[in-house]
Design a protein around this motif. Structure first.
Motif, short mmCIF file in Angstrom:
data_model
loop_
_atom_site.label_atom_id
_atom_site.label_comp_id
_atom_site.label_asym_id
_atom_site.label_seq_id
_atom_site.Cartn_x
_atom_site.Cartn_y
_atom_site.Cartn_z
N TYR A 143 0.46 -1.01 -0.14
CA TYR A 143 0.65 -0.30 0.14
C TYR A 143 0.90 0.96 0.09
O TYR A 143 -0.01 2.30 -0.52
CB TYR A 143 -1.68 -0.06 1.27
N HIS A 238 -7.71 4.85 -2.28
CA HIS A 238 -8.28 3.69 -0.71
C HIS A 238 -6.38 3.52 -0.39
O HIS A 238 -6.40 3.42 0.84
CB HIS A 238 -7.74 3.19 -1.52
N ASP A 239 -4.94 4.46 -1.46
CA ASP A 239 -3.94 3.49 -0.67
C ASP A 239 -3.74 4.48 0.00
O ASP A 239 -2.89 4.60 0.94
CB ASP A 239 -3.29 3.07 -2.26
N ASP A 242 -4.99 3.30 4.13
CA ASP A 242 -4.68 1.68 3.72
C ASP A 242 -3.34 1.42 5.00
O ASP A 242 -2.95 0.58 5.50
CB ASP A 242 -4.65 0.76 3.49
#
Length: 384
Positions: A143, A238-239, A242
């Motif tokens: 990630y 999203h990364d 995370d």
């Protein structure tokens, strides 16, 4: 029949707005567009990810765990007993008092012996700290690198990509950085879907499956129909948080409480801002509200936004868990514990130690003991 099904599935009226079609995605004038056949590249890369993960966990994660002080608990194995094993596998791992009494009659064990057997058997099935640390460190590494790669990919794209205006049209030429960013992300989530069966299972196991499937479909769909600008931003979004969650897990498994707590708070803030603010009010707005001002809705429009709404529902579900954990820490200064952890993950080794302490006390009172009972009162020592 397969040919007819293929023709029906890829028909333009399903996936394109009126006035656009596959001809608009053909390479011309030096412009290169995404093509569905490119997605096959993700399959061998996913296999490579699975191999790299095994090497990484042994060569990098295990030494790192030792360096951070991740300690393994020595667990005692339950002695083989067909009756208890059958009940454990076919009925429940946590028998009631009535069931324990019945099992005592069937096996000739005392209540403490049955309870201890089930406790040891449950401990055998629980994932070790080292296993959980390895998984978290692998995901953290990916990630973090993916987030950096996503930022680098954005340097190559135009301002239109950043503004999402328009969100889905017209198609933009594919750059090498975008191509590899897409293929690597798709390969990684495909590998996660394969390995999820052997990874540590938590309460949100089903939600994780839904998330992985929705993500794979989103990445594939946005690639096939050249929705690259919005797809790139969704993956980057999203990364962005995370890797913080995975690092907090790593410190938690290592027993670094303060580092875990404060990283988790930073993660919670970024998660809520990106998933509950930017994602619905910017990304989904640009894919759901804005496009209908340009063209009539079509099946691909509903399909794409349906996947985005599925992700948003999962974001809300996880945000509730995150806020609950954060509030416990901020109000009571409690240790950050993952609410997704199933009770089956809780190690009962401390109870084993208490049993051993009781055994020592019994030994002082009644002499040698076996399985928690004095020998002269234990009529089942042979079966033990």
């Amino acid at each position: 029949m397969l040919y007819e099904l293929n023709e029906w599935f890829w028909q333009e009226r399903l996936w394109f707005p009126e006035g656009l079609g596959w001809a608009d995605l053909e390479d011309r004038d030096g412009r290169v567009y995404a093509k569905p056949r490119d997605l096959w590249v993700a399959l061998p890369i996913a296999l490579v990810f699975l191999i790299i993960r095994q090497i990484f966990e042994r060569v990098v994660a295990t030494p790192l765990a030792s360096l951070l002080g991740v300690k393994e608990t020595v667990r005692l194995k339950a002695q083989h007993n067909p009756t208890l094993e059958s009940y454990y596998c076919n009925h429940t791992k946590n028998p009631t008092q009535t069931s324990i009494t019945s099992l005592c009659k069937q096996t000739g064990y005392s209540e403490r012996q049955v309870q201890r057997w089930f406790r040891r058997r449950r401990n055998q099935d629980r994932p070790s700290l080292l296993k959980k640390f390895r998984e978290a460190s692998w995901r953290f590494t990916f990630y973090l690198l993916a987030f950096i790669a996503g930022l680098a990919a954005l340097i190559d794209v135009s301002t239109a990509t950043l503004t999402l205006t328009p969100a889905l049209l017209p198609p933009l030429t594919i750059l090498p950085s975008q191509y590899w960013y897409y293929m690597i992300e798709l390969s990684f989530y495909s590998s996660l879907l394969v390995s999820v069966a052997s990874d540590v299972k938590r309460k949100d196991f089903k939600e994780q499956i839904v998330h992985h499937v929705a993500t794979i479909l989103l990445i594939s769909f946005s690639w096939c129909f050249s929705y690259i600008r919005v797809g790139t931003l969704i993956m980057l979004l999203h990364d962005s948080s995370d890797y913080l969650l995975e690092s907090a897990k790593m410190f938690n498994y290592a027993g670094w409480r303060n580092a875990c707590n404060y990283i988790f708070i930073v993660f919670a803030a970024i998660f809520i801002f990106t998933r509950l603010v930017i994602f619905p009010f910017w990304i989904i707005y640009c894919t759901w509200v804005y496009p209908v001002t340009i063209y009539e809705p079509f099946f691909g429009y509903y399909f794409f936004n349906g996947l985005l709404m599925t992700l948003q529902c999962l974001h809300i579900f996880w945000a509730i868990l995150i806020i609950r954990i954060a509030m416990r820490f901020l109000t009571n200064n409690e240790k950050v514990d993952d609410d997704r952890s199933d009770k089956d993950e809780t190690d009962e080794s401390e109870e084993e130690e208490e049993d051993e302490t009781e055994d020592k006390k019994d030994m002082k009172k009644n002499g040698p003991v076996q399985n928690g009972h004095a020998v002269h009162n234990n009529n089942h020592s042979k079966t033990e």
